[in-house]
Design an enzyme around this catalytic site. Structure first.
Site, PDB file in Angstrom:
ATOM      1  N   HIS A 100     -19.278 -42.616 -17.293  1.00  0.00           N
ATOM      2  CA  HIS A 100     -19.895 -42.571 -18.485  1.00  0.00           C
ATOM      3  C   HIS A 100     -20.681 -43.834 -19.064  1.00  0.00           C
ATOM      4  CE1 HIS A 100     -17.308 -43.719 -21.912  1.00  0.00           C
ATOM      5  NE2 HIS A 100     -16.229 -43.698 -20.998  1.00  0.00           N
ATOM      6  N   SER A 137     -15.610 -46.446 -14.796  1.00  0.00           N
ATOM      7  CA  SER A 137     -15.620 -45.209 -15.560  1.00  0.00           C
ATOM      8  C   SER A 137     -17.248 -44.667 -15.438  1.00  0.00           C
ATOM      9  CB  SER A 137     -15.616 -45.579 -17.246  1.00  0.00           C
ATOM     10  OG  SER A 137     -14.422 -44.758 -17.503  1.00  0.00           O
ATOM     11  N   CYS A 147     -13.572 -48.593 -28.663  1.00  0.00           N
ATOM     12  CA  CYS A 147     -11.884 -48.508 -28.530  1.00  0.00           C
ATOM     13  C   CYS A 147     -11.177 -49.214 -29.264  1.00  0.00           C
ATOM     14  CB  CYS A 147     -11.507 -48.634 -26.844  1.00  0.00           C
ATOM     15  SG  CYS A 147     -12.556 -47.565 -25.874  1.00  0.00           S
ATOM     16  N   GLN A 169     -17.865 -52.405 -17.078  1.00  0.00           N
ATOM     17  CA  GLN A 169     -19.343 -52.880 -17.471  1.00  0.00           C
ATOM     18  C   GLN A 169     -20.207 -53.429 -16.518  1.00  0.00           C
ATOM     19  OE1 GLN A 169     -20.329 -51.652 -20.654  1.00  0.00           O
ATOM     20  NE2 GLN A 169     -18.471 -51.242 -21.820  1.00  0.00           N
TER      21      GLN A 169
HETATM   22  N1  PMP Z   1     -12.757 -51.262 -19.704  1.00  0.00           N
HETATM   23  C1  PMP Z   1     -13.736 -51.535 -20.455  1.00  0.00           C
HETATM   24  C2  PMP Z   1     -14.318 -52.735 -20.061  1.00  0.00           C
HETATM   25  C3  PMP Z   1     -14.455 -50.747 -21.163  1.00  0.00           C
HETATM   26  O1  PMP Z   1     -15.521 -51.155 -21.930  1.00  0.00           O
HETATM   27  C4  PMP Z   1     -14.036 -49.430 -21.210  1.00  0.00           C
HETATM   28  C5  PMP Z   1     -14.797 -48.494 -21.945  1.00  0.00           C
HETATM   29  N2  PMP Z   1     -14.921 -48.914 -23.309  1.00  0.00           N
HETATM   30  C6  PMP Z   1     -12.806 -49.031 -20.605  1.00  0.00           C
HETATM   31  C7  PMP Z   1     -12.339 -49.859 -19.943  1.00  0.00           C
HETATM   32  C8  PMP Z   1     -12.328 -47.670 -20.546  1.00  0.00           C
HETATM   33  O2  PMP Z   1     -13.229 -46.401 -20.440  1.00  0.00           O
HETATM   34  P1  PMP Z   1     -12.761 -45.117 -20.598  1.00  0.00           P
HETATM   35  O3  PMP Z   1     -12.643 -45.041 -22.163  1.00  0.00           O
HETATM   36  O4  PMP Z   1     -14.048 -44.380 -19.933  1.00  0.00           O
HETATM   37  O5  PMP Z   1     -11.367 -44.643 -20.080  1.00  0.00           O
END
Ligand code: PMP
Length: 381
Positions: A200, A198, A322, A180
């Protein structure tokens, strides 16, 4: 639609769509093939990695230190499990925090099941205490894993100081989940040994990300296979996603100031307006990202309010995407000392910086209407 859920995912930038569309048609070669198409693909792949390294500035990263992955979940798992399994003979103690993303916390749990000991540091609105970290570091500590920005409440943790302390007081490696943070809040993560990201979350494509791994560090890979990425990540290299990732980071660095100013303007407006609503308490860490604003409601259920907003075309989260399928309140809000009721009633707004003030105004009017009309429901927490 008003979309205030950019910490979950973002729209894909037009330049990224163009570069990805071109790449999946033009650059279909396998970077491991020995023929000229394969060799050409390999050269393009290395060029894209060079660009990625450049746009991670001010963090110093060389192209050789980049492992392309499917995103931060994979990067976190590779960094944590890969490091622990490689260096367990040096010690079986790991330090992390109570507020990491599930891809870190669940990786820790699976290591605990294998006999590792994990210390979970507390958090407060001041951040993560250097003194707590200092006390937790032991001779057998091999790894410290701390996120740069919390995805639920937007707290910015002082990674440069936490990493420096780890290095000066121990032999442990330092991993940072910067998902983030990168190209949103400027932080020099040069002292980190491992960094996850990531695409996206920054207008890139889903299923694309990276792990920075310093050259003096070794990892046990998660997959066995053809030995791509110097053996750390087997599987045919995703050249189009890597080209798109380079474009994502280029566009993000070109638009950083504009996005940050945009997010700050929206954050400040919403902060002022939400502060005037009695039953709302804003979760405001001292050091915070303007891209994430979390508030708790004293009298209304977050799920009811979020659903009512969604029916009016306004997308927000009740906790991180998540964790949203798991029952119960937010473990992050609980770590910030909110009780069971309040930590079940948090709403997260997250911005990309391109939102209009008009959207923010509509949000406030709609929220007030919903708070008025929704039955106050104190049961069933
Ligand atoms: N770490 C953090 C701090 C996140 O916000 C996210 C996504 N919610 C992830 C890891 C995981 O990323 P991804 O779902 O793209 O694998």
């Amino acid at each position: 639609m008003i979309y205030f859920d950019n910490a979950a995912t973002t729209t894909v930038d037009n330049e990224v769509i163009k570069s990805y569309s071109k790449a999946i048609v033009s650059y279909f070669g396998n970077t491991s093939s020995k023929h000229s198409l394969g060799q050409e693909s390999e050269q393009i792949y290395l060029k894209a990695k060079k660009q990625i390294a450049k746009y991670l500035s001010p963090t110093k990263v060389s192209p050789e230190e980049i492992i392309i992955t499917s995103g931060a979940t994979e990067s976190n798992n590779l960094a944590i499990k890969g490091y622990a399994k490689r260096y367990y003979k040096k010690g079986k103690h790991i330090i992390t925090t109570k507020v990491e993303h599930p891809s870190v916390l669940e990786a820790m749990k699976s290591l605990e099941a294998e006999g590792f000991e994990v210390t979970y540091l507390d958090v407060s609105k001041e951040g993560i205490s250097l003194e707590d970290l200092s006390k937790a570091l032991r001779e057998d500590t091999i790894l410290v894993s701390i996120m740069a920005i919390n995805n639920e409440v937007g707290a910015v943790y002082d990674i440069p100081s936490l990493a420096k302390l780890t290095k000066s007081k121990s032999n442990a490696a330092f991993h940072c989940d910067a998902t983030q943070a990168l190209l949103k809040v400027t932080q020099d993560l040069s002292d980190c040994d491992l960094i996850s990201f990531s695409a996206h979350k920054l207008h890139g494509i889903k299923g694309s990300g990276l792990l920075v791994k310093r050259e003096n560090i070794d990892l046990i890979p998660l997959f066995d296979g053809g030995g791509q990425e110097k053996g750390y990540r087997s599987g045919t290299c995703n050249l189009p996603a890597t080209i798109a990732l380079a474009t994502t980071l280029r566009v993000a660095s070109e638009t950083l100031n504009e996005r940050r100013n945009g997010a700050t303007q929206i954050y400040n407006y919403l902060y002022d307006e939400l502060s005037k609503i009695d039953e709302i308490e804003i979760v405001k860490p001292i050091d915070f990202s303007p891209f994430i604003l979390n508030f708790v409601m004293k009298e209304h259920k977050a799920s009811v309010v979020a659903e009512a907003l969604s029916e009016k075309g306004i997308m927000v989260s009740t906790k991180s995407a998540c964790s949203s399928k798991k029952l119960g309140g937010s473990y992050v809000l609980r770590a910030y000392n909110y009780d069971d009721k309040l930590s079940s009633n948090g709403i997260r707004l997250s911005f990309c910086g391109n939102e209009s003030l008009e959207d923010a105004k509509i949000f406030i009017v709609t929220l007030k209407e919903i708070l008025k009309s929704t039955r106050k429901d104190n049961d069933g927490y």
